[in-house]
Design an enzyme around this catalytic site. Structure first.
Site, PDB file in Angstrom:
ATOM      1  N   GLU A   1     -21.100 121.246  91.048  1.00 28.98           N
ATOM      2  CA  GLU A   1     -19.971 120.582  92.110  1.00 28.98           C
ATOM      3  C   GLU A   1     -19.331 120.453  92.328  1.00 28.98           C
ATOM      4  O   GLU A   1     -18.129 121.533  91.696  1.00 28.98           O
ATOM      5  CB  GLU A   1     -19.048 118.761  90.353  1.00 28.98           C
ATOM      6  CG  GLU A   1     -18.737 117.794  91.118  1.00 28.98           C
ATOM      7  CD  GLU A   1     -17.093 117.594  89.347  1.00 28.98           C
ATOM      8  OE1 GLU A   1     -17.079 116.317  90.044  1.00 28.98           O
ATOM      9  OE2 GLU A   1     -17.465 117.745  89.008  1.00 28.98           O
TER      10      GLU A   1
ATOM     11  N   HIS B   1     -22.279 109.876  86.499  1.00 31.66           N
ATOM     12  CA  HIS B   1     -21.351 109.529  85.974  1.00 31.66           C
ATOM     13  C   HIS B   1     -19.657 109.710  85.861  1.00 31.66           C
ATOM     14  O   HIS B   1     -19.616 108.742  85.319  1.00 31.66           O
ATOM     15  CB  HIS B   1     -21.287 110.605  84.599  1.00 31.66           C
ATOM     16  CG  HIS B   1     -20.688 111.834  84.776  1.00 31.66           C
ATOM     17  ND1 HIS B   1     -21.440 112.804  85.169  1.00 31.66           N
ATOM     18  CD2 HIS B   1     -20.165 112.268  84.510  1.00 31.66           C
ATOM     19  CE1 HIS B   1     -20.534 113.826  85.712  1.00 31.66           C
ATOM     20  NE2 HIS B   1     -19.301 113.852  84.513  1.00 31.66           N
ATOM     21  N   ASP B   2     -19.309 109.861  87.592  1.00 32.29           N
ATOM     22  CA  ASP B   2     -18.375 109.756  87.793  1.00 32.29           C
ATOM     23  C   ASP B   2     -17.977 108.178  88.371  1.00 32.29           C
ATOM     24  O   ASP B   2     -16.370 108.507  88.799  1.00 32.29           O
ATOM     25  CB  ASP B   2     -17.985 110.683  88.202  1.00 32.29           C
ATOM     26  CG  ASP B   2     -17.466 111.830  86.893  1.00 32.29           C
ATOM     27  OD1 ASP B   2     -16.703 111.494  85.551  1.00 32.29           O
ATOM     28  OD2 ASP B   2     -17.815 112.989  87.358  1.00 32.29           O
TER      29      ASP B   2
ATOM     30  N   ASP C   1     -24.875 121.121  80.935  1.00 37.32           N
ATOM     31  CA  ASP C   1     -23.328 121.381  82.338  1.00 37.32           C
ATOM     32  C   ASP C   1     -22.620 122.185  81.578  1.00 37.32           C
ATOM     33  O   ASP C   1     -22.328 122.366  80.236  1.00 37.32           O
ATOM     34  CB  ASP C   1     -22.299 120.162  81.654  1.00 37.32           C
ATOM     35  CG  ASP C   1     -22.222 119.143  82.854  1.00 37.32           C
ATOM     36  OD1 ASP C   1     -21.938 119.239  83.155  1.00 37.32           O
ATOM     37  OD2 ASP C   1     -21.957 118.013  83.188  1.00 37.32           O
TER      38      ASP C   1
ATOM     39  N   ASP D   1     -19.275 122.322  87.020  1.00 33.56           N
ATOM     40  CA  ASP D   1     -18.162 121.677  86.298  1.00 33.56           C
ATOM     41  C   ASP D   1     -17.349 121.914  87.800  1.00 33.56           C
ATOM     42  O   ASP D   1     -16.832 122.878  87.447  1.00 33.56           O
ATOM     43  CB  ASP D   1     -17.928 120.733  85.710  1.00 33.56           C
ATOM     44  CG  ASP D   1     -16.630 119.698  85.332  1.00 33.56           C
ATOM     45  OD1 ASP D   1     -17.260 118.769  86.019  1.00 33.56           O
ATOM     46  OD2 ASP D   1     -15.707 119.994  85.025  1.00 33.56           O
TER      47      ASP D   1
END
Length: 551
Positions: free
Chosen positions: A280, A345-346, A118, A219
């Site tokens: 993302e 994860h969100d 990440d 991200d």
């Protein structure tokens, strides 16, 4: 931008090598997202770690996984659980040492598993040495590495808001200016207009590429640059009542200069062999066109871009899934490749979102089959293969700053981050001590060890269908055409290449359907409901059946 040089002959040799091998890993392998805190605790502190991931590599290999994306493991004060990085080149002691990560790369590669880190490029921690120096004065070498402003008449320079609540500007008494933070005040935004900042970030990226990291998940990649005039965002009626969603983020997201940066990053990645970036692209509501725009011309920006349209959906119907994938495909530039994911994860886990009561396990099979069999790179979220649901987290147990701030209007992201359920032993085999987040209450019934012993369990289903996918090139690299687009709550599509065609039927309902097939013999490659190898016409598609046929 300093980088390795590469001539056209070298680049063609790389392309030829991939073509002769028959696969492009980031297109054709099954990916698996790990939230490291919650995967496996090897040192008895209640938190998952890198040595714990190494111990579970054989499990992932047996599952058929070809790549692992790890949520951040870099050094961080953990105000946002790793998404506030204080040193891009160091592994946080909570997860292990740098040497542990290097070992993870080596051990994964021995099993033909790629490693995706990440990479948080919009902001750092306020404790990063870059920010500490930047805030120390207005004329230091890193003074322009973050976004600073004097303000207007003692107030922030505009109306921008932070995604985690409150204003996006924080007054810094040391420097005597406001700094921008799109998330927490402990996460100051980087100034990508600074050449010095860009080169420093590129050097940190090369550090990990030189260590053998195969790719990066970027991200909030569409946040990187902001309007150079710092204009106010206009008001809009948003999808949610929170103030942040009541602004049209014209000037603090999706700026055209973002694409220049992504092109530079792609040029850097292309100086290394066989590396990738998946991004993302944040949007408050589904926006496949926006996600696709960060693929550039299909060759010059991101390799893959997440479209979260299906993650925002709760309605269970074949037409919903068909419409999602069609819209995604329609917006892809020529030569680009899609990516499919149901959970992360969100956002709430797919089993929780799609519900179904006693039929929820059947729905997991159909949804996973969809993700694994349509055209695109599938990303599974840890625990999805055993049917993990969202956990139940009390207010007193919350860790996520979003949940703490917005409880009870928003439960935060802790429910989808609960520890992996490995066995029926104490603490679900995740740790020898009490885990950092509570276990899902159904862990004695839903865990890896139990499903390994249970015929027809979800784990076995995932192992089998991934093995079928991995052994049929048409299923991981072929083109795709819809035969039936979900009107009667089932999907049918064909995957095809120059050598073969494979037909996939997914029943999203409990009803048995009779579906006509063309003349000839039909071989059953895979079915959730029969062990037969040949199919009689018409196809009797049982409730929630997944079946793969070849004529």
């Amino acid at each position: 931008m300093p980088r390795k040089t590469e001539n056209k002959s070298d680049k063609m040799n790389k392309i030829d090598k991939v073509a002769k091998n028959g696969t492009v890993w980031w297109k054709h392998k099954v990916m698996y997202q790990i939230y490291p805190r919650s995967f496996y605790d090897s040192n008895k502190d209640g938190v998952g770690d890198i040595p714990g991931i190494i111990q579970k590599l054989d499990y992932l290999s047996e599952l058929g996984i070809g790549g692992i994306w790890l949520s951040p493991v870099n050094e961080s004060p953990m105000f946002d659980f790793g998404y506030d990085i204080s040193d891009y080149r160091k592994i946080d002691p909570l997860f292990g040492k740098n040497e542990d990560f290097y070992k993870l790369i080596d051990e994964a590669h021995e099993r033909d598993i790629k490693i995706i880190m990440d990479l948080v490029l919009n902001h750092t921690s306020h404790l990063h040495p870059w920010f500490v120096e930047s805030r120390s004065s207005r004329n230091n070498p890193k003074a322009d590495w973050y976004i600073w402003h004097d303000g207007i008449k003692g107030k922030p320079p505009n109306n921008w808001l932070a995604a985690f609540g409150g204003k996006a500007w924080e007054w810094d008494s040391i420097r005597g200016q406001y700094y921008l933070h799109s998330h927490l005040k402990e996460q100051p935004d980087l100034n990508w207009r600074s050449e010095g900042l860009r080169n420093a970030v590129y050097d940190d990226i090369k550090f990990w590429l030189d260590k053998g990291v195969d790719g990066f998940r970027l991200d909030v990649v569409n946040f990187l640059t902001k309007d150079d005039q710092l204009r106010n965002n206009p008001f809009v009626w948003g999808p949610n009542p929170r103030p942040y969603d009541m602004q049209d983020h014209l000037f603090d997201r999706n700026r055209p200069e973002n694409h220049e940066i992504i092109c530079e990053l792609r040029q850097l990645m292309d100086t290394y062999e066989d590396r990738m970036m998946v991004g993302e692209v944040y949007a408050s509501t589904p926006d496949p066109a926006l996600s696709a725009s960060y693929l550039g011309d299909g060759q010059n920006e991101l390799h893959l871009a997440f479209d979260f349209s299906i993650i925002y959906k709760k309605k269970w119907h074949a037409k919903v899934f068909a419409d999602y994938i069609k819209k995604m495909y329609e917006h892809l530039p020529t030569g680009a490749w899609p990516v499919i994911t149901l959970s992360n994860h969100d956002q709430p886990r797919s089993r929780t979102r799609f519900g179904g009561g006693q039929e929820s396990e059947d729905r997991v099979r159909v949804a996973s089959a969809f993700a694994l069999l349509v055209k695109g790179t599938p990303f599974l979220y840890y625990g999805e293969e055993i049917g993990m649901e969202n956990g139940k987290i009390k207010k007193s147990q919350l860790k996520d700053p979003v949940g703490i701030k917005y409880w009870p209007l928003h439960p935060g992201r802790d429910p989808e981050r609960t520890p992996m359920l490995w066995s029926g032993d104490a603490n679900a085999g995740f740790s020898k001590v009490i885990p950092w987040l509570p276990l899902n209450k159904n862990w004695p019934e839903i865990n890896v060890a139990k499903q390994r012993k249970t015929k027809g369990a979800l784990l076995g289903f995932h192992q089998k269908i991934i093995a079928v996918r991995n052994s049929h090139p048409v299923l991981y690299s072929g083109d795709m055409d819809f035969i039936h687009d979900g009107a009667e709550n089932y999907l049918a599509f064909v995957r095809k290449n120059d050598h073969e065609k494979v037909y996939v039927y997914l029943n999203f309902s409990p009803r048995t359907l009779k579906i006509p097939l063309s003349m000839g013999q039909w071989r059953i490659i895979f079915s959730t409901h029969t062990n037969k190898t040949m199919m009689e016409r018409p196809l009797e598609l049982h409730g929630y059946e997944v079946i793969i046929l070849q004529q």
